[in-house]
Design a protein around this motif. Structure first.
Motif, PDB file in Angstrom:
ATOM      1  N   UNK A 246       0.821  -1.219   0.000  1.00 49.05           N
ATOM      2  CA  UNK A 246       0.000   0.000   0.000  1.00 49.05           C
ATOM      3  C   UNK A 246       0.851   1.262   0.000  1.00 49.05           C
ATOM      4  N   UNK A 247       2.165   1.112   0.060  1.00 46.51           N
ATOM      5  CA  UNK A 247       3.070   2.264   0.027  1.00 46.51           C
ATOM      6  C   UNK A 247       3.428   2.562  -1.429  1.00 46.51           C
ATOM      7  N   UNK A 248       3.011   3.716  -1.910  1.00 48.51           N
ATOM      8  CA  UNK A 248       3.172   4.025  -3.333  1.00 48.51           C
ATOM      9  C   UNK A 248       4.466   4.770  -3.653  1.00 48.51           C
ATOM     10  N   UNK A 249       5.122   5.351  -2.660  1.00 49.25           N
ATOM     11  CA  UNK A 249       6.390   6.031  -2.910  1.00 49.25           C
ATOM     12  C   UNK A 249       7.501   4.990  -3.052  1.00 49.25           C
ATOM     13  N   UNK A 250       8.116   4.940  -4.226  1.00 48.84           N
ATOM     14  CA  UNK A 250       9.134   3.921  -4.489  1.00 48.84           C
ATOM     15  C   UNK A 250      10.337   4.041  -3.558  1.00 48.84           C
ATOM     16  N   UNK A 251      10.920   5.236  -3.340  1.00 47.66           N
ATOM     17  CA  UNK A 251      12.060   5.313  -2.414  1.00 47.66           C
ATOM     18  C   UNK A 251      11.713   4.872  -0.998  1.00 47.66           C
ATOM     19  N   UNK A 252      10.527   5.240  -0.533  1.00 50.79           N
ATOM     20  CA  UNK A 252      10.143   4.870   0.824  1.00 50.79           C
ATOM     21  C   UNK A 252       9.926   3.364   0.918  1.00 50.79           C
ATOM     22  N   UNK A 253       9.224   2.827  -0.048  1.00 49.78           N
ATOM     23  CA  UNK A 253       8.955   1.385   0.007  1.00 49.78           C
ATOM     24  C   UNK A 253      10.260   0.588  -0.063  1.00 49.78           C
ATOM     25  N   UNK A 254      11.196   1.004  -0.905  1.00 47.32           N
ATOM     26  CA  UNK A 254      12.486   0.323  -0.997  1.00 47.32           C
ATOM     27  C   UNK A 254      13.210   0.369   0.343  1.00 47.32           C
ATOM     28  N   UNK A 255      13.166   1.517   0.978  1.00 47.93           N
ATOM     29  CA  UNK A 255      13.792   1.697   2.293  1.00 47.93           C
ATOM     30  C   UNK A 255      13.160   0.770   3.330  1.00 47.93           C
ATOM     31  N   UNK A 256      11.843   0.727   3.371  1.00 48.84           N
ATOM     32  CA  UNK A 256      11.141  -0.094   4.357  1.00 48.84           C
ATOM     33  C   UNK A 256      11.315  -1.576   4.062  1.00 48.84           C
ATOM     34  N   UNK A 257      11.277  -1.954   2.800  1.00 54.31           N
ATOM     35  CA  UNK A 257      11.469  -3.362   2.441  1.00 54.31           C
ATOM     36  C   UNK A 257      12.822  -3.871   2.927  1.00 54.31           C
ATOM     37  N   UNK A 258      13.849  -3.030   2.830  1.00 51.71           N
ATOM     38  CA  UNK A 258      15.173  -3.441   3.312  1.00 51.71           C
ATOM     39  C   UNK A 258      15.161  -3.645   4.819  1.00 51.71           C
ATOM     40  N   UNK A 259      14.500  -2.744   5.544  1.00 51.03           N
ATOM     41  CA  UNK A 259      14.442  -2.866   7.002  1.00 51.03           C
ATOM     42  C   UNK A 259      13.676  -4.116   7.431  1.00 51.03           C
ATOM     43  N   UNK A 260      12.573  -4.392   6.759  1.00 50.22           N
ATOM     44  CA  UNK A 260      11.784  -5.577   7.082  1.00 50.22           C
ATOM     45  C   UNK A 260      12.566  -6.845   6.745  1.00 50.22           C
ATOM     46  N   UNK A 261      13.270  -6.817   5.616  1.00 53.52           N
ATOM     47  CA  UNK A 261      14.066  -7.984   5.213  1.00 53.52           C
ATOM     48  C   UNK A 261      15.163  -8.287   6.227  1.00 53.52           C
ATOM     49  N   UNK A 262      15.719  -7.242   6.860  1.00 57.84           N
ATOM     50  CA  UNK A 262      16.742  -7.455   7.884  1.00 57.84           C
ATOM     51  C   UNK A 262      16.145  -8.052   9.156  1.00 57.84           C
ATOM     52  N   UNK A 263      14.881  -7.754   9.405  1.00 59.98           N
ATOM     53  CA  UNK A 263      14.218  -8.219  10.628  1.00 59.98           C
ATOM     54  C   UNK A 263      13.772  -9.675  10.512  1.00 59.98           C
ATOM     55  N   UNK A 264      13.340 -10.094   9.333  1.00 60.97           N
ATOM     56  CA  UNK A 264      12.656 -11.376   9.185  1.00 60.97           C
ATOM     57  C   UNK A 264      13.526 -12.622   9.330  1.00 60.97           C
ATOM     58  N   UNK A 265      14.725 -12.703   8.727  1.00 62.14           N
ATOM     59  CA  UNK A 265      15.446 -13.987   8.776  1.00 62.14           C
ATOM     60  C   UNK A 265      15.693 -14.497  10.176  1.00 62.14           C
ATOM     61  N   UNK A 266      16.147 -13.618  11.075  1.00 59.67           N
ATOM     62  CA  UNK A 266      16.436 -14.051  12.443  1.00 59.67           C
ATOM     63  C   UNK A 266      15.161 -14.516  13.143  1.00 59.67           C
ATOM     64  N   UNK A 267      14.067 -13.812  12.878  1.00 60.35           N
ATOM     65  CA  UNK A 267      12.795 -14.176  13.494  1.00 60.35           C
ATOM     66  C   UNK A 267      12.313 -15.533  12.991  1.00 60.35           C
ATOM     67  N   UNK A 268      12.442 -15.749  11.685  1.00 62.02           N
ATOM     68  CA  UNK A 268      12.037 -17.037  11.120  1.00 62.02           C
ATOM     69  C   UNK A 268      12.857 -18.174  11.719  1.00 62.02           C
ATOM     70  N   UNK A 269      14.150 -17.906  11.955  1.00 61.81           N
ATOM     71  CA  UNK A 269      15.019 -18.933  12.528  1.00 61.81           C
ATOM     72  C   UNK A 269      14.587 -19.262  13.962  1.00 61.81           C
ATOM     73  N   UNK A 270      14.306 -18.227  14.752  1.00 68.13           N
ATOM     74  CA  UNK A 270      13.896 -18.454  16.132  1.00 68.13           C
ATOM     75  C   UNK A 270      12.537 -19.131  16.205  1.00 68.13           C
ATOM     76  N   UNK A 271      11.610 -18.712  15.348  1.00 72.49           N
ATOM     77  CA  UNK A 271      10.269 -19.293  15.403  1.00 72.49           C
ATOM     78  C   UNK A 271      10.288 -20.748  14.980  1.00 72.49           C
ATOM     79  N   UNK A 272      11.303 -21.139  14.183  1.00 74.14           N
ATOM     80  CA  UNK A 272      11.409 -22.529  13.770  1.00 74.14           C
ATOM     81  C   UNK A 272      12.046 -23.394  14.853  1.00 74.14           C
ATOM     82  N   UNK A 273      12.949 -22.773  15.649  1.00 70.75           N
ATOM     83  CA  UNK A 273      13.692 -23.558  16.631  1.00 70.75           C
ATOM     84  C   UNK A 273      13.179 -23.417  18.055  1.00 70.75           C
TER      85      UNK A 273
END
Length: 470
Positions: free
Chosen positions: A430-457
């Motif tokens: 729902x974020x239409x500004x390309x620079x903002x969405x790119x910025x947020x996508x990077x932050x979310x991508x940094x957050x997710x892998x560690x969380x996925x690892x913990x939730x699996x273990x």
């Protein structure tokens, strides 16, 4: 006048003595330092302080704070953070805001011009420091500052008003389109003593104007003391204005972040607000749009992702005050470890707001048995010709979807990561500004892998509990 004399004057002259001593000391110092400012601003500060002194910090007995205990803030002896934090351009590289051409940097709530980048903006557009604008053009500020934020219903707003000094100021004249987002980075520096800052932001979008503004809150330094960032933003959208506002919070586990966004919408104005809460010991996100003109549209979109013992509270108050207006609320939460999330969405349709179309949706994923969510969708309708709906869901990762992805060759962690990414993307799309969405996508991508690892273990060890901070 001595410091004790200032405190006595503050307490006796216009505030009750119930306010904590530290706040009285700090307010007395601030009042003396800014005593040459316009009388209307001095009076506004005094009114805010008086209200804070009378009301005190909210408790869980207050309905709007039922699920969030702020006693840790109330009991911590905060002092105003210094505006002279030793922050360099190299220190800010870790926050990577290179995608934004216009970057305003604030250190402990104060504008840092040497760290900011302000390119040539469209004619008439102003982006910079509220304090500087007060000094050079106080009449323009007086028209809007404090006119919309209701600090009588929220002690944190009253506290912010009492300590108004600096923050972001953005003004877009009538008919002007600002193509690139205006990015504001608010840096809180860590120290050895608990420190607070109170940024006050003012965004004015004139009739038929278009703009996007980003507020990004971060922590810097390795101090072990608690920090408290209490910010308030007033966004005024004129007739037929189109404004996008983005709020990002990614502070340390020793931080308290309370933010309030108050939106005043004119006739046919279209405002979208996007909140992304990624980290912080205790985070409270207040969004309060008032659709005051006919035909207004408002989107309230958010994603909150908590780990360890983080506490994230989202309070939405949408007021439909005029007919033929529409609002949409979409909030997704991902909670891991012993994290606690809150969603309190409240829609008020006033008597004259006929033909209102309002929708509210809250979806939550709990990745561990110890994670907790309190959700409270709420409608108050005083008109008889409206279309309003609300709903909330709470669940875990879909085991069938997980099995399907694993049957296609993905390992467990990768499959969980993919499902969490898809869930988060519901909000990011729902974020239409390309620079903002790119910025947020990077932050979310940094957050997710560690969380996925913990939730699996299994549950992670968890960060220091926010209740123990300070």
């Amino acid at each position: 006048m001595t410091k004790s004399g200032i405190i006595d004057a503050v307490a006796v002259g216009f505030a009750k003595p119930e306010a904590p001593l530290g706040y009285r000391l700090e307010f007395g110092d601030l009042s003396q330092r800014l005593s040459d400012q316009p009388s209307w601003l001095i009076a506004l500060r005094r009114e805010g302080y008086t209200q804070f002194a009378e009301a005190g910090f909210p408790t869980t007995h207050d309905e709007d704070w039922r699920f969030t205990n702020v006693s840790a803030i109330a009991q911590t002896p905060f002092v105003l953070a210094s505006s002279k934090g030793a922050v360099t351009a190299k220190d800010l590289e870790q926050f990577d805001a290179s995608a934004f051409a216009c970057r305003l940097v604030f250190v402990n709530g104060h504008f840092a011009r040497t760290l900011s980048t302000i390119p040539e903006l469209p004619k008439g557009v102003t982006a910079g420091s509220l304090a500087e604008e007060i000094a050079t053009n106080p009449a323009a500020i007086e028209l809007h500052l404090g006119r919309h934020l209701n600090f009588y219903r929220d002690a944190f707003c009253a506290l912010n008003t009492a300590f108004i000094e600096d923050g972001a100021y953005v003004s877009i004249p009538r008919g002007v389109v600002v193509d690139e987002p205006i990015y504001c980075l608010f840096v809180t520096t860590a120290g050895n003593a608990p420190a607070m800052n109170h940024p006050r932001n003012l965004i004015i979008a004139g009739e038929n104007s278009q703009a996007a503004v980003v507020e990004d809150y971060v922590s810097l330094g390795a101090g072990h003391a608690a920090s408290f960032s209490n910010t308030a933003t007033e966004l005024v959208a004129g007739e037929s204005a189109v404004v996008s506002h983005y709020m990002i919070v990614r502070e340390s586990g020793q931080s308290f972040n309370v933010s309030t966004l108050r939106i005043q919408q004119g006739r046919s104005a279209n405002v979208s607000t996007h909140s992304v809460l990624l980290s912080g010991g205790l985070v409270r996100n207040n969004v309060h749009p008032v659709l005051a003109g006919d035909g207004g549209e408002c989107l309230i979109n958010g994603l909150f992702m908590a780990n360890g013992r983080q506490h994230m509270d989202n309070y939405m108050l949408v007021e439909h005050a005029s007919p033929h207006c529409g609002s949409r609320q979409f909030y997704n939460g991902i909670l891991n470890g012993q994290a606690h999330g809150v969603f309190h969405g409240r829609i008020i349709v006033h008597k004259d707001a006929q033909k209102t179309d309002a929708k509210q949706t809250n979806r939550n994923l709990l990745l561990c048995d110890d994670a907790q969510i309190d959700t409270k969708p709420q409608l108050e309708i005083y008109a008889d010709d409206v279309k309003c709906t609300h709903g909330a869901t709470i669940g875990q990762v879909d085991e069938n979807a997980l099995f399907y992805l694993r049957s296609r060759g993905l390992d467990d962690i990768s499959a969980r990561h993919l499902l969490l990414q898809a869930f988060a993307n519901e909000c990011l799309d729902r974020m239409h500004s390309v620079p903002v969405r790119t910025h947020v996508e990077r932050l979310v991508a940094e957050w997710l892998p560690e969380t996925a690892r913990f939730s699996a273990s299994g549950p992670e060890p968890g960060e220091r509990a926010w209740e123990e901070v300070g």
